[in-house]
Design a protein around this motif. Structure first.
Motif: not given
Length: 180
Positions: A1-14
């Protein structure tokens, strides 16, 4: 269990379209770990929901639910839900606009039109069929999270660009409820 970074608007992965979770992966240690990470990450950021692509996993998995939420102080409770390979069906033609925010678009809110009532189907974390007919904020949250599976973020759906801004400024202008 881990708190992961949340990708932000502008990241192409989204902007990628997520792939369906294979039936044989349901119940696997890898999927269970992903669900734990989604839960931990959502809770750490006071989210109403979170989609796997937001933490860099291109699978059609969303979670949502809360009893109370400081980011949406007037919202009614939504049951904690895991939804794998969701399908959404509008029930009727009525749509309403409501203020939305997103963990991938921190600090900003926008007025977004959504279907008032929907049916969602998919699988729960044990692979059992799940089907619900919902309305209001519950329907809004599900539509928002499922949009992430198709590479869509809430600013893409805003029709009136003047109804988009920073949360603090919108609250100061009396457009958003002030979190307690």
């Amino acid at each position: 269990m881990a708190i992961r970074p949340v990708l932000r608007l502008g990241d192409p992965f989204l902007r990628q379209v997520a792939v369906a979770v294979p039936r044989q992966a349901i119940g696997s240690p890898e999927l269970s770990a992903l669900l734990d990470d989604l839960r931990d990450t959502m809770a750490a950021r006071d989210g109403a929901g979170l989609a796997a692509p937001q933490i860099g996993v291109a699978l059609r998995v969303v979670i949502f639910g809360f009893t109370t939420n400081p980011r949406y102080p007037e919202a009614p409770p939504i049951p904690d839900t895991v939804l794998i390979n969701p399908v959404l069906t509008p029930l009727g033609s009525a749509r309403s606009s409501g203020w939305e925010g997103c963990l991938s678009v921190p600090g900003l809110r926008g007025l977004v039109p959504r279907w008032d009532r929907i049916r969602y189907t998919g699988l729960d974390e044990q692979g059992r069929p799940l089907q619900r007919e919902v309305e209001g904020f519950h329907a809004r949250v599900v539509q928002h999270e499922c949009d992430h599976l198709d590479g869509v973020l809430f600013p893409d759906r805003i029709e009136d660009r003047t109804a988009f801004g920073f949360s603090a400024e919108l609250a100061a202008a009396g457009l958003l409820p002030v979190a307690g």
